[in-house]
Motif scaffolding. Structure first.
Motif, PDB file in Angstrom:
ATOM      1  N   THR A 118     -29.650 -19.206 -19.690  1.00 38.86           N
ATOM      2  CA  THR A 118     -29.331 -17.862 -19.691  1.00 38.86           C
ATOM      3  C   THR A 118     -30.693 -17.401 -18.793  1.00 38.86           C
ATOM      4  OG1 THR A 118     -28.499 -18.056 -21.961  1.00 38.86           O
ATOM      5  CG2 THR A 118     -29.365 -15.944 -21.351  1.00 38.86           C
ATOM      6  N   SER A 119     -31.908 -17.451 -19.149  1.00 37.46           N
ATOM      7  CA  SER A 119     -32.994 -16.953 -18.540  1.00 37.46           C
ATOM      8  C   SER A 119     -32.852 -17.040 -17.103  1.00 37.46           C
ATOM      9  CB  SER A 119     -34.329 -17.427 -19.231  1.00 37.46           C
ATOM     10  OG  SER A 119     -34.316 -18.900 -18.762  1.00 37.46           O
ATOM     11  N   GLU A 120     -32.552 -18.085 -16.549  1.00 33.55           N
ATOM     12  CA  GLU A 120     -32.461 -18.350 -14.920  1.00 33.55           C
ATOM     13  C   GLU A 120     -31.262 -17.531 -14.498  1.00 33.55           C
ATOM     14  OE1 GLU A 120     -33.913 -20.618 -11.478  1.00 33.55           O
ATOM     15  OE2 GLU A 120     -34.680 -19.452 -12.889  1.00 33.55           O
ATOM     16  N   LEU A 121     -29.970 -17.387 -15.103  1.00 35.31           N
ATOM     17  CA  LEU A 121     -29.166 -16.534 -14.590  1.00 35.31           C
ATOM     18  C   LEU A 121     -29.556 -15.214 -14.556  1.00 35.31           C
ATOM     19  CD1 LEU A 121     -25.955 -18.428 -16.627  1.00 35.31           C
ATOM     20  CD2 LEU A 121     -26.228 -18.180 -13.866  1.00 35.31           C
ATOM     21  N   GLU A 122     -29.994 -14.694 -15.676  1.00 35.67           N
ATOM     22  CA  GLU A 122     -30.485 -13.476 -15.664  1.00 35.67           C
ATOM     23  C   GLU A 122     -31.395 -12.799 -14.324  1.00 35.67           C
ATOM     24  OE1 GLU A 122     -32.127 -13.130 -19.630  1.00 35.67           O
ATOM     25  OE2 GLU A 122     -30.226 -12.334 -20.594  1.00 35.67           O
ATOM     26  N   LEU A 123     -32.209 -13.962 -13.978  1.00 35.31           N
ATOM     27  CA  LEU A 123     -33.237 -13.731 -12.824  1.00 35.31           C
ATOM     28  C   LEU A 123     -32.393 -13.606 -11.692  1.00 35.31           C
ATOM     29  CD1 LEU A 123     -36.033 -16.337 -13.627  1.00 35.31           C
ATOM     30  CD2 LEU A 123     -36.432 -13.679 -13.495  1.00 35.31           C
ATOM     31  N   LEU A 124     -31.406 -14.343 -11.645  1.00 31.89           N
ATOM     32  CA  LEU A 124     -30.675 -14.278 -10.164  1.00 31.89           C
ATOM     33  C   LEU A 124     -29.636 -13.751  -9.908  1.00 31.89           C
ATOM     34  CD1 LEU A 124     -30.964 -18.523 -10.080  1.00 31.89           C
ATOM     35  CD2 LEU A 124     -32.270 -16.891  -9.053  1.00 31.89           C
ATOM     36  N   VAL A 125     -28.862 -13.384 -10.901  1.00 34.97           N
ATOM     37  CA  VAL A 125     -27.413 -12.487 -11.099  1.00 34.97           C
ATOM     38  C   VAL A 125     -27.676 -11.021 -11.528  1.00 34.97           C
ATOM     39  CG1 VAL A 125     -25.201 -12.528 -11.992  1.00 34.97           C
ATOM     40  CG2 VAL A 125     -26.362 -14.750 -11.621  1.00 34.97           C
ATOM     41  N   SER A 126     -27.117 -10.215 -10.734  1.00 32.69           N
ATOM     42  CA  SER A 126     -27.041  -8.754 -10.854  1.00 32.69           C
ATOM     43  C   SER A 126     -26.443  -8.657 -12.168  1.00 32.69           C
ATOM     44  CB  SER A 126     -26.434  -8.026  -9.532  1.00 32.69           C
ATOM     45  OG  SER A 126     -25.945  -6.627 -10.072  1.00 32.69           O
ATOM     46  N   PRO A 127     -26.857  -7.562 -12.971  1.00 35.43           N
ATOM     47  CA  PRO A 127     -26.208  -7.330 -14.281  1.00 35.43           C
ATOM     48  C   PRO A 127     -24.855  -6.912 -14.374  1.00 35.43           C
ATOM     49  CG  PRO A 127     -28.268  -5.864 -13.985  1.00 35.43           C
ATOM     50  CD  PRO A 127     -28.173  -6.624 -12.760  1.00 35.43           C
ATOM     51  N   ASP A 128     -24.421  -6.432 -13.202  1.00 40.43           N
ATOM     52  CA  ASP A 128     -22.974  -6.010 -13.074  1.00 40.43           C
ATOM     53  C   ASP A 128     -22.159  -6.944 -12.046  1.00 40.43           C
ATOM     54  OD1 ASP A 128     -23.966  -5.067 -10.848  1.00 40.43           O
ATOM     55  OD2 ASP A 128     -23.111  -3.427 -10.709  1.00 40.43           O
ATOM     56  N   ALA A 129     -22.661  -8.160 -11.913  1.00 39.40           N
ATOM     57  CA  ALA A 129     -21.982  -9.320 -10.989  1.00 39.40           C
ATOM     58  C   ALA A 129     -20.727  -9.368 -11.452  1.00 39.40           C
ATOM     59  CB  ALA A 129     -22.890 -10.494 -10.756  1.00 39.40           C
ATOM     60  N   GLU A 130     -19.689  -9.904 -10.501  1.00 38.55           N
ATOM     61  CA  GLU A 130     -18.236 -10.325 -10.809  1.00 38.55           C
ATOM     62  C   GLU A 130     -18.438 -11.706 -10.528  1.00 38.55           C
ATOM     63  OE1 GLU A 130     -15.616  -8.166  -8.648  1.00 38.55           O
ATOM     64  OE2 GLU A 130     -16.595  -6.232  -9.089  1.00 38.55           O
ATOM     65  N   TRP A 131     -17.623 -12.569 -11.281  1.00 39.94           N
ATOM     66  CA  TRP A 131     -17.383 -14.066 -11.236  1.00 39.94           C
ATOM     67  C   TRP A 131     -15.760 -14.226 -11.384  1.00 39.94           C
ATOM     68  CZ3 TRP A 131     -18.944 -18.493 -14.939  1.00 39.94           C
ATOM     69  CH2 TRP A 131     -18.914 -19.679 -14.499  1.00 39.94           C
ATOM     70  N   ASP A 132     -15.490 -15.054 -10.322  1.00 42.28           N
ATOM     71  CA  ASP A 132     -13.957 -15.328 -10.440  1.00 42.28           C
ATOM     72  C   ASP A 132     -14.069 -16.735 -10.296  1.00 42.28           C
ATOM     73  OD1 ASP A 132     -12.710 -12.844 -10.565  1.00 42.28           O
ATOM     74  OD2 ASP A 132     -13.217 -12.409  -8.493  1.00 42.28           O
ATOM     75  N   ILE A 133     -13.392 -17.660 -11.167  1.00 41.12           N
ATOM     76  CA  ILE A 133     -12.991 -19.119 -11.168  1.00 41.12           C
ATOM     77  C   ILE A 133     -11.573 -19.042 -10.916  1.00 41.12           C
ATOM     78  CG2 ILE A 133     -13.056 -21.431 -11.955  1.00 41.12           C
ATOM     79  CD1 ILE A 133     -15.233 -20.425 -13.774  1.00 41.12           C
ATOM     80  N   LEU A 134     -11.269 -19.379  -9.494  1.00 44.62           N
ATOM     81  CA  LEU A 134      -9.636 -19.119  -8.918  1.00 44.62           C
ATOM     82  C   LEU A 134      -8.795 -19.870  -9.940  1.00 44.62           C
ATOM     83  CD1 LEU A 134      -9.436 -17.447  -6.410  1.00 44.62           C
ATOM     84  CD2 LEU A 134     -11.735 -18.244  -6.775  1.00 44.62           C
TER      85      LEU A 134
END
Length: 127
Positions: free
Chosen positions: A32-48
């Motif tokens: 969680t903490s690493e994802l919060e550092l690297l990813v924008s708060p409004d990022a989009e993620w698609d797993i096709l």
């Protein structure tokens, strides 16, 4: 639980190479903490073919849905401008292997820009 990371060293001249690798590790370990550092708060993620989510809370929740990972093998990382991709496989605690490719887009060309978009391709396999 710490997972084993298998990767080739890189030249150190591509900062996004390391950020992209860290992102894949964070997803595989639901860090969680690493994802919060690297990813924008409004990022989009698609797993096709599986899921689509927006925002860091939804991304963190979705990352936590996978079985516990014991190993991440990075096969390649390619970066250019605002984009990067990482290809590899995750070995889960239950013995299942998932091949993946994350294609990521950064907010801008700055070395510390956050990830704003992730498209993930996955396929199960046997080692």
């Amino acid at each position: 639980m710490a997972i084993r990371i298998i990767t080739e060293p890189n030249c150190g001249n591509a900062p996004r190479h390391e950020i992209t690798r860290r992102f894949a590790v964070a997803l595989a370990s639901a860090d969680t903490s690493e994802l919060e550092l690297l990813v924008s708060p409004d990022a989009e993620w698609d797993i096709l073919g599986k899921l689509s989510c927006r925002g860091i809370p939804a991304i963190i929740e979705s990352a936590g849905l996978s079985p516990a990972s014991v190993e991440l093998r990075v096969l390649s990382v390619i970066t250019h401008g605002r984009e990067a991709s990482i290809d590899g496989e995750v070995l889960y605690e239950n013995g299942h292997v998932m091949n993946f490719c994350h294609v990521v887009r950064f907010a801008n060309a700055a070395k510390t820009a956050a990830i704003t978009r992730i498209r993930t391709y996955q396929a199960s396999s046997n080692r």
